[in-house]
Write a protein that holds these residues in place. Sequence first.
Motif, short mmCIF file in Angstrom:
data_model
loop_
_atom_site.label_atom_id
_atom_site.label_comp_id
_atom_site.label_asym_id
_atom_site.label_seq_id
_atom_site.Cartn_x
_atom_site.Cartn_y
_atom_site.Cartn_z
N ASP A 32 -9.06 47.76 -2.63
CA ASP A 32 -10.48 47.65 -2.84
C ASP A 32 -11.15 46.51 -1.29
OD1 ASP A 32 -8.79 45.11 -2.96
OD2 ASP A 32 -9.66 44.49 -5.13
N SER A 33 -10.11 45.80 -0.72
CA SER A 33 -10.59 45.21 0.54
C SER A 33 -10.98 46.41 1.56
CB SER A 33 -9.49 44.53 1.20
OG SER A 33 -8.66 43.66 0.17
N TRP A 34 -10.02 47.25 1.93
CA TRP A 34 -10.29 48.45 2.72
C TRP A 34 -11.53 49.32 2.29
CZ3 TRP A 34 -8.54 45.77 6.34
CH2 TRP A 34 -7.56 45.13 6.31
N MET A 79 -18.17 36.49 1.29
CA MET A 79 -17.89 35.64 0.11
C MET A 79 -16.57 35.99 -0.56
SD MET A 79 -18.50 33.06 -1.66
CE MET A 79 -20.05 32.62 -1.16
N CYS A 80 -15.59 35.03 -0.85
CA CYS A 80 -14.19 35.26 -1.52
C CYS A 80 -13.36 35.94 -0.44
CB CYS A 80 -14.43 36.25 -2.77
SG CYS A 80 -15.38 35.52 -4.07
N THR A 81 -13.15 35.23 0.47
CA THR A 81 -12.46 36.12 1.91
C THR A 81 -11.19 35.96 1.76
OG1 THR A 81 -12.69 35.87 4.30
CG2 THR A 81 -12.10 33.71 3.36
N PHE A 89 -16.20 32.24 2.96
CA PHE A 89 -15.96 31.19 1.97
C PHE A 89 -14.93 31.72 1.11
CE2 PHE A 89 -20.25 29.80 3.08
CZ PHE A 89 -20.20 28.12 3.03
N ASP A 90 -14.28 30.57 0.57
CA ASP A 90 -13.29 30.82 -0.29
C ASP A 90 -13.01 29.33 -1.14
OD1 ASP A 90 -11.00 33.39 -1.03
OD2 ASP A 90 -10.68 31.52 -2.02
N ILE A 91 -12.88 29.44 -2.61
CA ILE A 91 -12.36 28.32 -3.23
C ILE A 91 -11.07 27.79 -3.12
CG2 ILE A 91 -14.34 28.56 -5.03
CD1 ILE A 91 -12.00 29.59 -6.73
N GLY A 122 -15.49 26.67 -0.24
CA GLY A 122 -16.62 26.67 -1.01
C GLY A 122 -17.01 27.98 -1.43
N SER A 123 -18.16 27.83 -2.11
CA SER A 123 -18.66 29.03 -2.80
C SER A 123 -20.29 29.46 -2.79
CB SER A 123 -18.22 29.14 -4.46
OG SER A 123 -18.61 30.40 -5.05
N PHE A 124 -20.95 29.93 -3.73
CA PHE A 124 -22.21 30.40 -3.60
C PHE A 124 -23.15 28.99 -3.10
CE2 PHE A 124 -20.29 33.09 -6.47
CZ PHE A 124 -20.72 34.43 -5.89
N CYS A 129 -18.49 41.22 -0.11
CA CYS A 129 -17.83 40.57 -1.16
C CYS A 129 -16.94 41.24 -1.99
CB CYS A 129 -18.83 39.73 -2.19
SG CYS A 129 -17.86 38.60 -3.14
N ASN A 130 -15.52 40.99 -1.98
CA ASN A 130 -14.65 41.46 -2.85
C ASN A 130 -14.17 40.43 -3.92
OD1 ASN A 130 -12.52 42.89 -3.97
ND2 ASN A 130 -10.94 42.85 -2.34
N PRO A 131 -14.76 40.26 -4.88
CA PRO A 131 -14.57 39.15 -5.84
C PRO A 131 -13.52 39.35 -6.66
CG PRO A 131 -16.21 40.31 -6.81
CD PRO A 131 -15.85 41.12 -5.52
C1 LIG Z 1 -9.79 39.77 -4.83
S1 LIG Z 1 -9.54 38.40 -3.38
C2 LIG Z 1 -10.39 38.88 -2.01
C3 LIG Z 1 -9.69 38.53 -0.87
C4 LIG Z 1 -10.55 39.30 0.37
N1 LIG Z 1 -11.71 39.36 0.55
C5 LIG Z 1 -9.78 40.67 0.28
O1 LIG Z 1 -10.76 41.73 0.12
O2 LIG Z 1 -8.70 40.96 0.79
C6 LIG Z 1 -10.89 37.30 -4.36
C7 LIG Z 1 -10.88 35.93 -3.63
O3 LIG Z 1 -11.87 35.23 -4.10
C8 LIG Z 1 -11.57 33.88 -4.00
N2 LIG Z 1 -12.57 33.38 -5.17
C9 LIG Z 1 -12.41 33.22 -6.74
N3 LIG Z 1 -13.66 32.87 -7.07
C10 LIG Z 1 -14.23 32.42 -6.12
C11 LIG Z 1 -15.65 31.77 -6.19
N4 LIG Z 1 -16.19 31.22 -7.09
N5 LIG Z 1 -16.13 31.76 -4.76
C12 LIG Z 1 -15.29 31.91 -3.74
N6 LIG Z 1 -14.45 32.37 -3.64
C13 LIG Z 1 -13.67 32.54 -4.58
C14 LIG Z 1 -10.11 33.60 -4.57
O4 LIG Z 1 -9.52 32.56 -4.25
C15 LIG Z 1 -9.84 34.85 -3.71
O5 LIG Z 1 -9.24 34.63 -2.26
#
Ligand SMILES: C[S@@+](CC[C@H](N)C(=O)[O-])C[C@H]1O[C@@H](n2cnc3c(N)ncnc32)[C@H](O)[C@@H]1O
Length: 228
Positions: free
Chosen positions: A27-29, A49-51, A71-73, A97-99, A113-115
Amino acid sequence: MTTAEFETFRSTRAVHADPGVYEPQDDSWLLCEMASQAGVVRGARVLDMCTGSGAVALAAASMGAREVVAFDISPLAVACARRNAADLGVDVDVRHGSFADAAALQPFDVILCNPPYVPSEAVPAGEGPHRAWDGGHDGRIVLDPLCEAAHGLLVPGGTLMLVHSEYSNPERTEAMLRSKDMTVSTAARRSISFGPVMTQRAAWLEQVGLLEASRDIEDLVVIRADRR
Ligand SMILES: C[S@@+](CC[C@H](N)C(=O)[O-])C[C@H]1O[C@@H](n2cnc3c(N)ncnc32)[C@H](O)[C@@H]1O
Protein backbone atom coordinates in the motif's frame (compact mmCIF):
# COMPACT_ATOMS: atom_id res chain seq x y z
CA MET A 1 9.18 7.15 -10.17
CA THR A 2 8.30 3.74 -11.53
CA THR A 3 7.74 0.60 -9.46
CA ALA A 4 11.27 -0.47 -10.34
CA GLU A 5 12.64 2.86 -9.13
CA PHE A 6 10.71 2.42 -5.90
CA GLU A 7 12.28 -1.00 -5.47
CA THR A 8 15.62 0.78 -5.68
CA PHE A 9 14.43 3.50 -3.29
CA ARG A 10 13.19 0.86 -0.89
CA SER A 11 16.34 -1.20 -0.90
CA THR A 12 19.12 1.31 -1.33
CA ARG A 13 17.74 4.26 0.59
CA ALA A 14 17.21 2.04 3.60
CA VAL A 15 13.94 3.15 5.17
CA HIS A 16 13.98 1.12 8.39
CA ALA A 17 10.87 0.40 10.41
CA ASP A 18 11.65 0.00 14.11
CA PRO A 19 9.78 -2.64 16.13
CA GLY A 20 6.22 -1.43 16.58
CA VAL A 21 6.38 0.79 13.46
CA TYR A 22 4.62 -0.15 10.21
CA GLU A 23 6.99 -1.72 7.70
CA PRO A 24 6.32 -0.07 4.30
CA GLN A 25 4.31 -2.49 2.22
CA ASP A 26 2.40 -2.75 -1.06
CA ASP A 27 0.00 0.00 0.00
CA SER A 28 2.84 2.39 0.87
CA TRP A 29 4.61 1.83 -2.44
CA LEU A 30 1.45 1.93 -4.55
CA LEU A 31 0.62 5.33 -3.07
CA CYS A 32 4.14 6.61 -3.80
CA GLU A 33 4.05 5.22 -7.31
CA MET A 34 0.71 6.87 -8.07
CA ALA A 35 1.82 10.19 -6.57
CA SER A 36 4.90 10.05 -8.75
CA GLN A 37 2.88 9.19 -11.85
CA ALA A 38 0.45 12.01 -11.13
CA GLY A 39 3.36 14.45 -11.20
CA VAL A 40 1.88 16.56 -8.41
CA VAL A 41 4.73 16.42 -5.89
CA ARG A 42 7.60 18.29 -7.57
CA GLY A 43 7.82 21.78 -6.10
CA ALA A 44 4.87 21.15 -3.79
CA ARG A 45 4.39 21.66 -0.07
CA VAL A 46 3.43 18.12 0.94
CA LEU A 47 1.67 16.72 4.00
CA ASP A 48 2.24 13.03 4.70
CA MET A 49 -0.46 12.12 7.21
CA CYS A 50 0.08 8.82 9.10
CA THR A 51 3.76 8.72 8.21
CA GLY A 52 4.89 5.58 10.11
CA SER A 53 8.54 5.01 9.18
CA GLY A 54 8.41 8.13 6.98
CA ALA A 55 8.61 6.09 3.77
CA VAL A 56 6.00 8.13 1.88
CA ALA A 57 7.37 11.44 3.16
CA LEU A 58 10.89 10.47 2.12
CA ALA A 59 9.66 9.34 -1.28
CA ALA A 60 7.90 12.70 -1.69
CA ALA A 61 11.12 14.51 -0.81
CA SER A 62 12.98 12.40 -3.35
CA MET A 63 10.36 13.36 -5.98
CA GLY A 64 11.33 17.01 -5.53
CA ALA A 65 8.80 18.31 -3.01
CA ARG A 66 9.56 21.88 -1.90
CA GLU A 67 8.72 21.01 1.72
CA VAL A 68 7.45 17.86 3.44
CA VAL A 69 5.62 17.84 6.77
CA ALA A 70 4.72 14.46 8.27
CA PHE A 71 2.47 13.54 11.19
CA ASP A 72 1.84 10.39 13.20
CA ILE A 73 0.14 9.72 16.52
CA SER A 74 2.73 7.10 17.46
CA PRO A 75 5.80 8.45 19.27
CA LEU A 76 7.71 5.37 18.06
CA ALA A 77 6.83 6.20 14.45
CA VAL A 78 7.81 9.85 14.87
CA ALA A 79 11.22 8.87 16.27
CA CYS A 80 11.69 6.29 13.50
CA ALA A 81 10.73 8.67 10.68
CA ARG A 82 12.98 11.40 12.09
CA ARG A 83 15.89 8.98 12.27
CA ASN A 84 15.28 7.71 8.72
CA ALA A 85 15.19 11.29 7.44
CA ALA A 86 18.39 12.16 9.32
CA ASP A 87 20.16 8.98 8.14
CA LEU A 88 19.27 9.81 4.55
CA GLY A 89 20.11 13.50 4.94
CA VAL A 90 16.60 14.43 3.81
CA ASP A 91 14.78 17.44 5.21
CA VAL A 92 11.36 16.25 6.45
CA ASP A 93 9.55 17.97 9.32
CA VAL A 94 8.19 15.01 11.32
CA ARG A 95 5.69 15.86 14.05
CA HIS A 96 3.65 14.03 16.63
CA GLY A 97 -0.04 14.64 15.99
CA SER A 98 -2.96 14.33 13.65
CA PHE A 99 -5.46 16.40 11.66
CA ALA A 100 -5.95 19.24 14.16
CA ASP A 101 -2.17 19.70 14.39
CA ALA A 102 -1.83 19.65 10.60
CA ALA A 103 -4.57 22.27 10.35
CA ALA A 104 -2.33 24.68 12.26
CA LEU A 105 0.21 24.38 9.41
CA GLN A 106 -2.17 24.51 6.42
CA PRO A 107 -2.45 24.99 3.52
CA PHE A 108 -0.68 22.20 1.66
CA ASP A 109 -0.41 21.66 -2.09
CA VAL A 110 -0.54 17.88 -1.73
CA ILE A 111 -1.70 15.46 0.96
CA LEU A 112 -0.53 11.84 0.83
CA CYS A 113 -2.01 9.34 3.25
CA ASN A 114 -1.80 5.63 3.91
CA PRO A 115 -4.02 5.45 7.01
CA PRO A 116 -5.06 2.49 9.14
CA TYR A 117 -8.01 1.02 7.24
CA VAL A 118 -8.53 -2.65 8.10
CA PRO A 119 -11.96 -3.23 9.67
CA SER A 120 -11.51 -4.31 13.27
CA GLU A 121 -13.85 -5.79 15.84
CA ALA A 122 -12.74 -3.33 18.53
CA VAL A 123 -12.44 0.42 18.23
CA PRO A 124 -8.67 1.01 18.22
CA ALA A 125 -7.43 2.54 21.46
CA GLY A 126 -4.19 3.03 23.34
CA GLU A 127 -0.80 2.63 21.74
CA GLY A 128 0.65 -0.32 19.86
CA PRO A 129 1.34 -1.69 16.41
CA HIS A 130 -2.41 -2.35 15.85
CA ARG A 131 -2.92 1.42 15.50
CA ALA A 132 -1.16 1.16 12.13
CA TRP A 133 -3.92 -0.98 10.62
CA ASP A 134 -7.02 -1.15 12.82
CA GLY A 135 -9.72 1.09 11.42
CA GLY A 136 -12.70 0.28 13.65
CA HIS A 137 -15.77 -1.74 12.62
CA ASP A 138 -15.98 -0.26 9.12
CA GLY A 139 -12.28 0.53 8.70
CA ARG A 140 -13.00 4.24 8.54
CA ILE A 141 -11.94 5.64 11.89
CA VAL A 142 -9.18 7.70 10.25
CA LEU A 143 -10.55 7.67 6.68
CA ASP A 144 -13.69 9.65 7.59
CA PRO A 145 -11.81 12.46 9.42
CA LEU A 146 -9.35 12.56 6.51
CA CYS A 147 -12.18 13.01 3.99
CA GLU A 148 -13.69 15.69 6.23
CA ALA A 149 -10.42 17.58 6.69
CA ALA A 150 -8.79 17.32 3.25
CA HIS A 151 -10.54 20.22 1.54
CA GLY A 152 -9.66 22.62 4.33
CA LEU A 153 -6.04 21.50 4.48
CA LEU A 154 -5.43 22.03 0.76
CA VAL A 155 -4.85 25.11 -1.36
CA PRO A 156 -7.37 25.61 -4.20
CA GLY A 157 -6.22 23.23 -6.93
CA GLY A 158 -4.42 21.07 -4.34
CA THR A 159 -4.45 17.28 -4.47
CA LEU A 160 -5.17 14.52 -1.97
CA MET A 161 -3.96 11.00 -2.75
CA LEU A 162 -4.86 8.23 -0.34
CA VAL A 163 -4.71 4.46 -0.36
CA HIS A 164 -6.98 1.94 1.26
CA SER A 165 -8.65 -1.40 0.70
CA GLU A 166 -11.78 -2.39 -1.16
CA TYR A 167 -12.99 -3.57 2.28
CA SER A 168 -12.93 -0.02 3.67
CA ASN A 169 -15.65 1.34 1.40
CA PRO A 170 -13.91 3.35 -1.34
CA GLU A 171 -17.35 4.39 -2.60
CA ARG A 172 -17.90 6.25 0.66
CA THR A 173 -14.47 7.90 0.36
CA GLU A 174 -15.34 9.13 -3.13
CA ALA A 175 -18.81 10.32 -2.08
CA MET A 176 -17.48 12.20 0.96
CA LEU A 177 -14.79 13.95 -1.07
CA ARG A 178 -17.24 14.85 -3.86
CA SER A 179 -19.57 16.32 -1.25
CA LYS A 180 -16.69 18.66 -0.35
CA ASP A 181 -16.63 19.98 -3.91
CA MET A 182 -13.57 18.00 -4.92
CA THR A 183 -12.96 16.30 -8.28
CA VAL A 184 -12.47 12.61 -7.52
CA SER A 185 -10.98 9.73 -9.49
CA THR A 186 -9.58 6.26 -8.88
CA ALA A 187 -5.86 6.48 -9.62
CA ALA A 188 -5.17 2.77 -9.17
CA ARG A 189 -6.77 -0.50 -8.20
CA ARG A 190 -4.37 -3.39 -7.63
CA SER A 191 -5.00 -6.89 -6.27
CA ILE A 192 -2.72 -8.31 -3.61
CA SER A 193 -2.78 -11.48 -1.54
CA PHE A 194 -3.86 -11.13 2.05
CA GLY A 195 -1.06 -10.25 4.43
CA PRO A 196 -0.92 -11.48 8.04
CA VAL A 197 -3.50 -9.02 9.40
CA MET A 198 -6.18 -9.80 6.79
CA THR A 199 -5.46 -13.53 7.04
CA GLN A 200 -5.90 -13.46 10.79
CA ARG A 201 -9.08 -11.35 10.50
CA ALA A 202 -10.71 -13.18 7.58
CA ALA A 203 -13.05 -15.33 9.68
CA TRP A 204 -14.48 -12.29 11.46
CA LEU A 205 -14.77 -10.34 8.20
CA GLU A 206 -16.73 -13.25 6.70
CA GLN A 207 -18.92 -13.44 9.79
CA VAL A 208 -19.90 -9.76 9.56
CA GLY A 209 -20.46 -9.99 5.81
CA LEU A 210 -17.51 -7.87 4.70
CA LEU A 211 -15.72 -10.76 2.97
CA GLU A 212 -16.84 -13.54 0.66
CA ALA A 213 -16.02 -17.01 1.95
CA SER A 214 -12.59 -18.31 0.88
CA ARG A 215 -11.51 -15.03 -0.70
CA ASP A 216 -7.87 -14.32 0.10
CA ILE A 217 -7.07 -11.33 -2.07
CA GLU A 218 -7.95 -7.68 -1.74
CA ASP A 219 -7.85 -4.74 -4.07
CA LEU A 220 -5.82 -1.79 -2.90
CA VAL A 221 -7.41 1.40 -4.14
CA VAL A 222 -5.66 4.74 -4.57
CA ILE A 223 -8.08 7.66 -4.73
CA ARG A 224 -7.15 11.08 -6.00
CA ALA A 225 -9.20 14.15 -5.10
CA ASP A 226 -8.45 17.64 -6.38
CA ARG A 227 -9.78 20.71 -4.65
CA ARG A 228 -11.55 23.01 -7.12
C1 LIG B 1 -0.67 1.88 7.55
S1 LIG B 1 0.48 2.78 8.53
C2 LIG B 1 1.26 3.73 7.23
C3 LIG B 1 2.68 4.14 7.50
C4 LIG B 1 3.39 4.77 6.30
N1 LIG B 1 2.70 5.95 5.82
C5 LIG B 1 3.55 3.79 5.18
O1 LIG B 1 2.83 3.90 4.17
O2 LIG B 1 4.40 2.89 5.28
C6 LIG B 1 -0.57 3.95 9.36
C7 LIG B 1 0.11 4.90 10.34
O3 LIG B 1 -0.92 5.81 10.81
C8 LIG B 1 -0.66 6.15 12.16
N2 LIG B 1 -1.93 6.67 12.69
C9 LIG B 1 -3.01 5.98 13.14
N3 LIG B 1 -4.01 6.83 13.45
C10 LIG B 1 -3.57 8.09 13.19
C11 LIG B 1 -4.14 9.38 13.29
N4 LIG B 1 -5.39 9.56 13.74
N5 LIG B 1 -3.39 10.45 12.94
C12 LIG B 1 -2.11 10.28 12.52
N6 LIG B 1 -1.51 9.09 12.40
C13 LIG B 1 -2.23 7.99 12.72
C14 LIG B 1 -0.15 4.87 12.77
O4 LIG B 1 0.57 5.12 13.95
C15 LIG B 1 0.70 4.31 11.61
O5 LIG B 1 2.04 4.73 11.75
